[in-house]
Design a protein around this motif. Structure first.
Motif, PDB file in Angstrom:
ATOM      1  N   VAL A  24     -18.643   6.388   6.613  1.00  0.00           N
ATOM      2  CA  VAL A  24     -17.946   5.502   5.526  1.00  0.00           C
ATOM      3  C   VAL A  24     -16.911   4.570   6.351  1.00  0.00           C
ATOM      4  CG1 VAL A  24     -18.177   6.967   3.773  1.00  0.00           C
ATOM      5  CG2 VAL A  24     -15.885   6.988   4.809  1.00  0.00           C
ATOM      6  N   SER A  25     -16.595   3.378   5.744  1.00  0.00           N
ATOM      7  CA  SER A  25     -15.455   2.449   6.123  1.00  0.00           C
ATOM      8  C   SER A  25     -14.127   2.981   5.723  1.00  0.00           C
ATOM      9  CB  SER A  25     -15.705   0.922   5.642  1.00  0.00           C
ATOM     10  OG  SER A  25     -15.565   1.123   4.461  1.00  0.00           O
ATOM     11  N   GLN A  26     -13.209   2.502   6.685  1.00  0.00           N
ATOM     12  CA  GLN A  26     -11.813   2.854   6.244  1.00  0.00           C
ATOM     13  C   GLN A  26     -11.342   2.477   4.943  1.00  0.00           C
ATOM     14  OE1 GLN A  26      -8.469   2.734   9.459  1.00  0.00           O
ATOM     15  NE2 GLN A  26     -10.419   2.069  10.941  1.00  0.00           N
ATOM     16  N   ARG A  27     -11.814   1.371   4.698  1.00  0.00           N
ATOM     17  CA  ARG A  27     -11.465   0.685   3.327  1.00  0.00           C
ATOM     18  C   ARG A  27     -12.013   1.764   2.328  1.00  0.00           C
ATOM     19  NH1 ARG A  27     -12.929  -5.258   1.936  1.00  0.00           N
ATOM     20  NH2 ARG A  27     -11.071  -5.710   3.393  1.00  0.00           N
ATOM     21  N   THR A  28     -13.271   2.301   2.342  1.00  0.00           N
ATOM     22  CA  THR A  28     -13.895   2.958   1.512  1.00  0.00           C
ATOM     23  C   THR A  28     -13.238   4.350   1.297  1.00  0.00           C
ATOM     24  OG1 THR A  28     -16.210   2.248   1.552  1.00  0.00           O
ATOM     25  CG2 THR A  28     -15.920   4.545   0.917  1.00  0.00           C
ATOM     26  N   LEU A  29     -12.611   4.773   2.635  1.00  0.00           N
ATOM     27  CA  LEU A  29     -12.173   5.986   2.551  1.00  0.00           C
ATOM     28  C   LEU A  29     -10.890   6.156   1.929  1.00  0.00           C
ATOM     29  CD1 LEU A  29     -11.572   8.377   5.502  1.00  0.00           C
ATOM     30  CD2 LEU A  29      -9.450   7.650   4.133  1.00  0.00           C
ATOM     31  N   PHE A  30     -10.021   4.915   1.918  1.00  0.00           N
ATOM     32  CA  PHE A  30      -8.651   4.589   1.063  1.00  0.00           C
ATOM     33  C   PHE A  30      -8.849   4.393  -0.259  1.00  0.00           C
ATOM     34  CE2 PHE A  30      -6.732   3.790   5.417  1.00  0.00           C
ATOM     35  CZ  PHE A  30      -6.050   4.849   5.361  1.00  0.00           C
ATOM     36  N   ARG A  31     -10.189   4.226  -0.882  1.00  0.00           N
ATOM     37  CA  ARG A  31     -10.686   4.093  -1.887  1.00  0.00           C
ATOM     38  C   ARG A  31     -10.316   5.445  -2.869  1.00  0.00           C
ATOM     39  NH1 ARG A  31     -14.406  -0.351  -1.505  1.00  0.00           N
ATOM     40  NH2 ARG A  31     -16.188   1.156  -1.655  1.00  0.00           N
ATOM     41  N   TYR A  32     -10.922   6.458  -1.870  1.00  0.00           N
ATOM     42  CA  TYR A  32     -10.819   7.734  -2.502  1.00  0.00           C
ATOM     43  C   TYR A  32      -9.587   8.597  -2.363  1.00  0.00           C
ATOM     44  CZ  TYR A  32     -16.070   7.440  -2.736  1.00  0.00           C
ATOM     45  OH  TYR A  32     -17.548   7.315  -2.954  1.00  0.00           O
ATOM     46  N   PHE A  33      -8.940   8.235  -1.399  1.00  0.00           N
ATOM     47  CA  PHE A  33      -7.732   8.884  -0.789  1.00  0.00           C
ATOM     48  C   PHE A  33      -6.723   7.974  -0.336  1.00  0.00           C
ATOM     49  CE2 PHE A  33     -11.535  11.754   0.182  1.00  0.00           C
ATOM     50  CZ  PHE A  33     -11.263  12.664  -0.493  1.00  0.00           C
ATOM     51  N   GLY A  34      -5.386   8.152  -1.009  1.00  0.00           N
ATOM     52  CA  GLY A  34      -4.383   7.254  -0.541  1.00  0.00           C
ATOM     53  C   GLY A  34      -3.636   7.612   0.623  1.00  0.00           C
ATOM     54  N   THR A  35      -3.778   8.801   1.276  1.00  0.00           N
ATOM     55  CA  THR A  35      -2.877   9.077   2.385  1.00  0.00           C
ATOM     56  C   THR A  35      -3.835  10.107   3.199  1.00  0.00           C
ATOM     57  OG1 THR A  35      -1.726  11.025   1.507  1.00  0.00           O
ATOM     58  CG2 THR A  35      -0.758   8.886   1.351  1.00  0.00           C
ATOM     59  N   LYS A  36      -3.328  10.148   4.422  1.00  0.00           N
ATOM     60  CA  LYS A  36      -3.821  10.978   5.412  1.00  0.00           C
ATOM     61  C   LYS A  36      -3.843  12.612   4.895  1.00  0.00           C
ATOM     62  CE  LYS A  36      -3.912  12.327  10.122  1.00  0.00           C
ATOM     63  NZ  LYS A  36      -3.449  12.355  11.482  1.00  0.00           N
ATOM     64  N   GLU A  37      -2.292  12.614   4.253  1.00  0.00           N
ATOM     65  CA  GLU A  37      -2.368  14.263   3.626  1.00  0.00           C
ATOM     66  C   GLU A  37      -3.080  14.555   2.591  1.00  0.00           C
ATOM     67  OE1 GLU A  37       1.400  14.715   1.046  1.00  0.00           O
ATOM     68  OE2 GLU A  37       2.098  15.374   3.126  1.00  0.00           O
ATOM     69  N   ASP A  38      -3.423  13.554   1.776  1.00  0.00           N
ATOM     70  CA  ASP A  38      -4.400  13.641   0.714  1.00  0.00           C
ATOM     71  C   ASP A  38      -5.870  14.431   1.196  1.00  0.00           C
ATOM     72  OD1 ASP A  38      -2.866  12.915  -1.004  1.00  0.00           O
ATOM     73  OD2 ASP A  38      -3.391  10.961  -1.318  1.00  0.00           O
ATOM     74  N   LEU A  39      -6.317  14.069   2.338  1.00  0.00           N
ATOM     75  CA  LEU A  39      -7.304  14.992   3.038  1.00  0.00           C
ATOM     76  C   LEU A  39      -7.403  15.985   3.366  1.00  0.00           C
ATOM     77  CD1 LEU A  39      -7.992  11.585   5.265  1.00  0.00           C
ATOM     78  CD2 LEU A  39      -9.550  12.305   3.711  1.00  0.00           C
ATOM     79  N   LEU A  40      -6.146  16.754   3.098  1.00  0.00           N
ATOM     80  CA  LEU A  40      -6.289  18.440   3.085  1.00  0.00           C
ATOM     81  C   LEU A  40      -6.904  19.102   1.693  1.00  0.00           C
ATOM     82  CD1 LEU A  40      -3.171  19.175   5.033  1.00  0.00           C
ATOM     83  CD2 LEU A  40      -5.328  19.608   5.683  1.00  0.00           C
ATOM     84  N   GLY A  41      -7.102  17.935   0.695  1.00  0.00           N
ATOM     85  CA  GLY A  41      -7.664  18.684  -0.587  1.00  0.00           C
ATOM     86  C   GLY A  41      -7.262  18.181  -1.691  1.00  0.00           C
ATOM     87  N   GLY A  42      -7.043  16.815  -1.688  1.00  0.00           N
ATOM     88  CA  GLY A  42      -6.617  16.156  -2.914  1.00  0.00           C
ATOM     89  C   GLY A  42      -5.394  15.695  -3.418  1.00  0.00           C
ATOM     90  N   GLY A  43      -4.389  16.116  -2.140  1.00  0.00           N
ATOM     91  CA  GLY A  43      -2.989  15.829  -2.137  1.00  0.00           C
ATOM     92  C   GLY A  43      -1.969  16.861  -2.990  1.00  0.00           C
ATOM     93  N   GLN A  44      -0.819  16.919  -2.478  1.00  0.00           N
ATOM     94  CA  GLN A  44       0.163  17.963  -2.920  1.00  0.00           C
ATOM     95  C   GLN A  44       0.571  17.370  -4.296  1.00  0.00           C
ATOM     96  OE1 GLN A  44       2.777  18.137   0.610  1.00  0.00           O
ATOM     97  NE2 GLN A  44       1.563  19.403   1.549  1.00  0.00           N
ATOM     98  N   ASP A  45       0.420  16.199  -4.574  1.00  0.00           N
ATOM     99  CA  ASP A  45       1.104  15.985  -6.057  1.00  0.00           C
ATOM    100  C   ASP A  45      -0.078  16.520  -7.108  1.00  0.00           C
ATOM    101  OD1 ASP A  45       3.206  14.438  -5.246  1.00  0.00           O
ATOM    102  OD2 ASP A  45       1.910  12.429  -5.184  1.00  0.00           O
TER     103      ASP A  45
ATOM    104  N   ILE B  42     -11.974  10.023  11.206  1.00  0.00           N
ATOM    105  CA  ILE B  42     -12.618  10.557  10.183  1.00  0.00           C
ATOM    106  C   ILE B  42     -13.693   9.861   9.104  1.00  0.00           C
ATOM    107  CG2 ILE B  42     -12.027  11.592   7.729  1.00  0.00           C
ATOM    108  CD1 ILE B  42      -9.202  12.335   8.963  1.00  0.00           C
ATOM    109  N   ALA B  43     -13.367   8.421   9.072  1.00  0.00           N
ATOM    110  CA  ALA B  43     -13.961   7.518   8.634  1.00  0.00           C
ATOM    111  C   ALA B  43     -15.571   7.342   9.337  1.00  0.00           C
ATOM    112  CB  ALA B  43     -13.674   6.278   8.262  1.00  0.00           C
ATOM    113  N   ARG B  44     -15.459   7.496  10.501  1.00  0.00           N
ATOM    114  CA  ARG B  44     -16.341   7.273  11.552  1.00  0.00           C
ATOM    115  C   ARG B  44     -17.531   8.278  11.366  1.00  0.00           C
ATOM    116  NH1 ARG B  44     -14.120   6.237  15.588  1.00  0.00           N
ATOM    117  NH2 ARG B  44     -14.243   8.117  16.477  1.00  0.00           N
ATOM    118  N   GLU B  45     -16.887   9.607  11.277  1.00  0.00           N
ATOM    119  CA  GLU B  45     -17.859  10.859  11.178  1.00  0.00           C
ATOM    120  C   GLU B  45     -18.292  11.082  10.073  1.00  0.00           C
ATOM    121  OE1 GLU B  45     -17.335  13.935  13.670  1.00  0.00           O
ATOM    122  OE2 GLU B  45     -16.176  13.124  15.360  1.00  0.00           O
ATOM    123  N   ALA B  46     -17.720  10.629   8.867  1.00  0.00           N
ATOM    124  CA  ALA B  46     -18.080  10.836   7.591  1.00  0.00           C
ATOM    125  C   ALA B  46     -19.015   9.752   7.149  1.00  0.00           C
ATOM    126  CB  ALA B  46     -16.858  10.886   6.628  1.00  0.00           C
TER     127      ALA B  46
END
Length: 202
Positions: A54-75, A48-52
């Protein structure tokens, strides 16, 4: 004598804010596309990071978990549900308040197409479904005091009745979204929710 309308001053959106928002949306769109094309479990964070771009570190700054990538997280789902029900007028009944919460949550989706893909992934991916069921139980407990206050205390057993009402609302949302996915997004999901609710309430 007419009163002058007060102007509402809003903080300007900075270039940094807009850049972060665009980057976040690009990551979300990329993740949803890959999840849809090859499956949630088969898609890696690195891909996901490669195709977007961005680095994986950058991705995790926006989204804490893989699940959050479905749309902001279920929380976020749970928080919007809580906030919306809390904001309903005191005279609103439990079913009306819960329906307003469900409608507010469904409105979080950026588009009808994205909502359909997210529900399809949720219902057809065992790991996502298991995680959702676990969080749903927590959401139901968090909603308990809000729903209890709207119930008739004279009859007693508010806790049991409130749990039953909340569980019914979630079950109707599941039934509506599963039917919507099975029908490939035909019709309105809230109309299906209302049909499910009418069926169980007789």
């Amino acid at each position: 004598m007419k009163q002058e309308a007060k102007s509402v001053t809003r903080a300007p959106t900075t270039l940094w804010d807009r850049t972060r928002q665009l980057a976040s949306q690009e990551i979300l769109d990329t993740a949803l596309r890959l999840f849809t094309e090859q499956g949630y479990d088969e898609t890696t964070i690195a891909q996901i990071a490669r195709e977007a771009g961005v680095s994986q570190r950058t991705l995790f700054r926006y989204f804490g978990t893989k699940e959050d990538l479905l749309g902001g997280g279920q929380d976020r789902f749970g928080q919007v549900l809580m906030d919306t029900i809390s904001e309903q007028p005191a005279e609103a009944g439990v079913w009306e308040a819960l329906r307003a919460g469900v409608a507010a949550v469904l409105a979080l989706h950026d588009s009808r197409e994205q909502a359909l893909e997210r529900f399809r992934l949720l219902h057809n991916t065992a790991s996502l479904r298991a995680g959702w069921l676990e969080k749903r139980l927590r959401f139901q407990e968090n909603l308990l005091p809000l729903i209890e206050t709207r119930m008739d205390a004279a009859t007693g057993n508010e806790g049991a009745k409130a749990r039953a009402v909340i569980a019914t609302a979630f079950a109707c949302l599941d039934a509506a979204s599963m039917t919507w996915v099975a029908n490939d997004g035909k019709g309105e999901i809230m109309a299906l929710y209302d049909e499910c609710m009418a069926a169980v309430r007789g």
